[in-house]
Design an enzyme around this catalytic site. Structure first.
Site, PDB file in Angstrom:
ATOM      1  N   HIS A 320       0.848  -1.185   0.000  1.00 51.12           N
ATOM      2  CA  HIS A 320       0.000   0.000   0.000  1.00 51.12           C
ATOM      3  C   HIS A 320       0.892   1.246   0.000  1.00 51.12           C
ATOM      4  CE1 HIS A 320      -3.905   1.926   0.347  1.00 51.12           C
ATOM      5  NE2 HIS A 320      -3.220   2.865   0.951  1.00 51.12           N
ATOM      6  N   ALA A 321       0.636   2.142  -0.954  1.00 54.65           N
ATOM      7  CA  ALA A 321       1.518   3.297  -1.159  1.00 54.65           C
ATOM      8  C   ALA A 321       1.601   4.179   0.076  1.00 54.65           C
ATOM      9  CB  ALA A 321       1.005   4.118  -2.334  1.00 54.65           C
ATOM     10  N   HIS A 350      -0.172  11.603  -6.000  1.00 52.39           N
ATOM     11  CA  HIS A 350      -0.720  11.713  -4.641  1.00 52.39           C
ATOM     12  C   HIS A 350       0.404  11.637  -3.614  1.00 52.39           C
ATOM     13  CE1 HIS A 350      -3.612  11.130  -1.339  1.00 52.39           C
ATOM     14  NE2 HIS A 350      -2.625  10.389  -0.855  1.00 52.39           N
ATOM     15  N   GLU A 351       1.301  10.652  -3.787  1.00 55.12           N
ATOM     16  CA  GLU A 351       2.399  10.466  -2.813  1.00 55.12           C
ATOM     17  C   GLU A 351       3.419  11.589  -2.901  1.00 55.12           C
ATOM     18  OE1 GLU A 351       0.308   7.455  -1.446  1.00 55.12           O
ATOM     19  OE2 GLU A 351       2.007   8.435  -0.504  1.00 55.12           O
ATOM     20  N   HIS A 354       2.564  14.441  -0.699  1.00 53.90           N
ATOM     21  CA  HIS A 354       3.014  14.335   0.703  1.00 53.90           C
ATOM     22  C   HIS A 354       4.474  14.750   0.806  1.00 53.90           C
ATOM     23  CE1 HIS A 354      -0.575  12.378   2.164  1.00 53.90           C
ATOM     24  NE2 HIS A 354      -0.459  11.379   1.328  1.00 53.90           N
ATOM     25  N   GLU A 378      -3.616  15.151   2.389  1.00 57.07           N
ATOM     26  CA  GLU A 378      -4.099  14.212   1.358  1.00 57.07           C
ATOM     27  C   GLU A 378      -4.561  14.938   0.086  1.00 57.07           C
ATOM     28  OE1 GLU A 378      -3.055  11.149   3.815  1.00 57.07           O
ATOM     29  OE2 GLU A 378      -3.447  11.260   1.671  1.00 57.07           O
ATOM     30  N   HIS A 480      -6.696   0.690   5.478  1.00 61.74           N
ATOM     31  CA  HIS A 480      -6.670   1.715   6.523  1.00 61.74           C
ATOM     32  C   HIS A 480      -7.295   1.225   7.820  1.00 61.74           C
ATOM     33  CE1 HIS A 480      -6.076   3.594   2.709  1.00 61.74           C
ATOM     34  NE2 HIS A 480      -5.580   4.640   3.297  1.00 61.74           N
ATOM     35  N   TYR A 490      -9.315  11.757   3.805  1.00 61.75           N
ATOM     36  CA  TYR A 490      -9.451  11.663   2.342  1.00 61.75           C
ATOM     37  C   TYR A 490     -10.748  12.306   1.890  1.00 61.75           C
ATOM     38  CZ  TYR A 490      -5.754   8.217   2.976  1.00 61.75           C
ATOM     39  OH  TYR A 490      -4.580   7.586   3.333  1.00 61.75           O
TER      40      TYR A 490
HETATM   41  C1  SLC Z   1      -2.571   6.495  -1.774  1.00 58.26           C
HETATM   42  C2  SLC Z   1      -2.874   6.402  -0.534  1.00 58.26           C
HETATM   43  C3  SLC Z   1      -1.806   6.486   0.525  1.00 58.26           C
HETATM   44 SE1  SLC Z   1      -1.970   7.996   1.662  1.00 58.26          SE
HETATM   45  C4  SLC Z   1      -4.268   6.097  -0.076  1.00 58.26           C
HETATM   46  O1  SLC Z   1      -4.392   5.313   0.851  1.00 58.26           O
HETATM   47  N1  SLC Z   1      -5.355   6.660  -0.666  1.00 58.26           N
HETATM   48  C5  SLC Z   1      -5.346   7.663  -1.729  1.00 58.26           C
HETATM   49  C6  SLC Z   1      -6.787   7.934  -2.049  1.00 58.26           C
HETATM   50  C7  SLC Z   1      -7.632   7.147  -1.117  1.00 58.26           C
HETATM   51  C8  SLC Z   1      -6.714   6.277  -0.262  1.00 58.26           C
HETATM   52  C9  SLC Z   1      -6.968   4.789  -0.554  1.00 58.26           C
HETATM   53  O2  SLC Z   1      -6.212   4.202  -1.321  1.00 58.26           O
HETATM   54  O3  SLC Z   1      -7.950   4.259   0.013  1.00 58.26           O
HETATM   55 ZN    ZN Z   2      -2.058  10.141   1.034  1.00 58.59          ZN
END
Ligand code: SLC
Ligand code: ZN
Length: 597
Positions: A320-321, A350-351, A354, A378, A480, A490
């Site tokens: 997970h990024a 997105h990354e 940050h 975010e 998450h 988010y």
């Molecule tokens: C890319 C990330 C790391 Se902060 C992320 O978890 N995001 C980005 C958008 C929504 C959320 C997800 O994947 O659930």
């Molecule tokens: Zn993020």
């Protein structure tokens, strides 16, 4: 840091801030070792470092409180004292804190290690979420194959984690109560520094719901026509395994099945990137170059040397990024299992958002090296991605044939963007409305799973492909939830990013209200030094000032306001409303029956 009087107080915060910086660096280095090499040894080492630092962090926060620095007349020192006096789960006893860290890291390890069996070759049980299962969920159009992967993933990434989740809930609440919050929900809410946060959140949700309902009705009818009414009822909940995403949080991967004007060609950016032999590194160079074009910070050499941007073959990592700040010498890194496609083009930006924020506020005192509102962090990368994904920008960088779209192609593009940005809102809203209810003990533990799917149905009008009951436990199948990452950040980011976008498009001369050629969806802030300097000024403040102050300077707004988002999608809303009326599309849904007690 703060200027002005009270030199001895400023020296105190200077010294304490430096010690805290060293502890954070040590903690994140240990967490990085675990995240980039998921072994029991690394997991236990990460816990040991966090537990050791927790004792020091707790002592430091208590020292600030006993000195009553919060009563100081100086607003900057007062804010420093508020932030430095904060403590979270580290207030727990060492035993409880260790137990909590064990519970959360065990869920994370399970998530990272989960492998599922192939639909086509049931003996092959080596498939991982990234890239294999995610690729099947995005591209398969076989409801049976999709249901197979859905069940495999939820049964293996969710259900076995029930006990760890229960322990995590119990100890999160115990820590919150020790910090004088009624539950962990109020501890999460207080991060938004808004006394009416939950009310404002509900108001924003209600403001976007009409658009979501029209979009949901249109998508449901198109899917019902494609798969047949036995699989997709024309007035019920949409079976989520058909929506192109394991959690139903974004539906843009099935755009080929549902786009408003099928005969209008879509720019297939993924195919174009492959044709031009884009490397993973090239995606990061694109983002880096975009920020530099705005006059903002370039990625340091160490970023390229220390980041892990591709899935290694010889070890398990947390795919997970995530973006990491190591609190020293602009040591900032990204860890992700990048593939060359449009989804990861977005995630990379997105990354990098940050990372840009880390670089912009690195001169702040340690406790102010963060965002004053979780939604800001975010939103940074997403707002750049709004420009990058525009036809104008894709044409500029040679990934799309034309810069301006005709009306039908424009609706197609707005529709595709809404399948990410509008669809996401009820999903994000539910992720934390659910966890708030669990923290607040508003759901009986034996009803935790059914309540989760009932809320997903109530707010999103989607349901599991098969009936779920309370011997299943599905929430930790979302990263998450397993990783104890609060999620309304988010939701907030999806509102703020359009406020940021509108402000910077104005500064870049790309947006003029009322001008049909200078609209928000056709804006690209690329190379605008005016937009970049406003953005940089906003980000450099870090958490040193209240979020409404820095937001007002940047956008003129003082609240999380969906007006800019609704303006961006207004042409689509008008089209959808008319289309649904013509096609007699039913709007709305009832509660799912895919839950059994
Ligand atoms: C890319 C990330 C790391 Se902060 C992320 O978890 N995001 C980005 C958008 C929504 C959320 C997800 O994947 O659930
Ligand atoms: Zn993020």
């Amino acid at each position: 840091t703060c200027s002005g009087d009270f030199p001895e107080v400023r020296d105190f915060f200077q010294r304490e801030g430096e010690l805290l910086r060293q502890r954070r660096r040590e903690e994140f280095l240990a967490a990085w070792d675990y995240n980039t090499n998921v072994t029991e040894e690394n997991r236990l080492n990460m816990i040991a470092v966090s537990a050791r630092n927790a004792v020091e962090n707790l002592k430091a926060s208590q020292l600030v409180r006993t000195k009553k620095y919060k009563e100081l007349p100086d607003p900057c020192l007062k804010r420093l004292a508020e932030y430095a006096g904060e403590i979270g789960a580290e207030i727990l006893s060492s035993e409880d804190f260790n137990t909590m860290l064990n519970a959360v890291s065990s869920m994370q390890s399970n998530y990272a290690n989960t492998k599922v069996c192939s639909y086509k070759d049931p003996k092959d049980c080596s498939l991982t979420l990234e890239p294999h299962v995610q690729e099947r969920l995005s591209n398969s159009r076989d409801p049976k194959e999709l249901a197979h992967y859905w069940k495999e993933w939820y049964d293996k990434a969710g259900t076995p984690m029930r006990d760890n989740f229960a322990k995590y809930i119990e100890l999160s609440n115990k820590a919150a109560k020790l910090n004088n919050f009624t539950s962990a929900a109020e501890y999460w809410v207080h991060m938004y520094e808004d006394p009416d946060f939950e009310k404002n959140l509900d108001d924003v949700f209600q403001a976007i719901l009409p658009l979501y309902r029209e979009l949901h009705g249109y998508v449901r009818q198109r899917l019902s026509r494609h798969y047949g009414e036995e699989i997709v009822s024309p007035n019920g909940n949409i079976p989520m395994h058909l929506l192109g995403n394991m959690w139903g949080q974004q539906w843009d991967e099935i755009i080929d099945l549902i786009k408003p004007f099928p005969n209008k060609p879509f720019v297939d950016v993924t195919a174009e990137m492959e044709k031009q032999q884009y490397s993973v590194r090239k995606l990061f160079e694109l983002g880096d170059e975009f920020f530099q074009s705005l006059g903002m910070s370039a990625l340091p050499e160490s970023f390229w040397n220390l980041s892990v941007i591709e899935k290694p073959k010889d070890r398990t990592i947390v795919c997970h990024a995530s973006a990491w700040d190591f609190y020293q010498d602009n040591d900032v890194r990204i860890k992700m299992c990048t593939e060359v496609d449009t989804h990861y083009l977005y995630v990379v930006h997105h990354e990098l958002g940050h990372i840009q924020y880390y670089l912009q506020y690195e001169k702040q005192p340690t406790v102010f090296r963060g965002a004053p509102n979780p939604g800001f962090h975010e939103a940074v990368g997403d707002v750049i991605a709004l420009s990058v994904s525009s036809a104008k920008h894709l044409n500029t960088i040679g990934l799309a044939p034309q810069a301006e779209l005709d009306e039908e192609s424009r609706i197609n593009e707005l529709f595709r963007t809404s399948l990410k940005k509008i669809v996401f809102l009820p999903f994000a809203y539910t992720m934390d409305k659910y966890r708030y209810a669990v923290f607040r003990n508003e759901i009986d533990e034996h009803n935790w799973n059914c309540a989760f799917w009932q809320m997903r149905s109530e707010y999103s009008g989607i349901e599991p492909p098969i009936s779920r009951n309370d011997s299943d436990f599905d929430p930790p199948a979302k990263y998450h939830v397993s990783a104890d990452v609060e999620y309304l950040r988010y939701f907030a980011a999806h509102i703020f990013q359009f406020q940021f976008h509108k402000a910077m498009c104005s500064k870049a001369g790309q947006y003029v209200k009322g001008d049909a050629h200078q609209t928000l969806d056709n804006c690209d802030i690329y190379k605008s030094k005016e937009a970049g300097s406003a953005f940089s000024h906003f980000l450099t403040a870090g958490a040193s000032r209240h979020w409404t102050e820095v937001l007002k300077e940047f956008t003129g707004d003082t609240t999380m306001d969906p007006a800019a988002l609704l303006e961006y999608f207004e042409p689509l809303r008008v089209w959808l409303k008319e289309e649904n009326r013509k096609e007699k599309v039913k709007i709305g849904w009832g509660l799912t029956d895919k839950v059994s007690h």
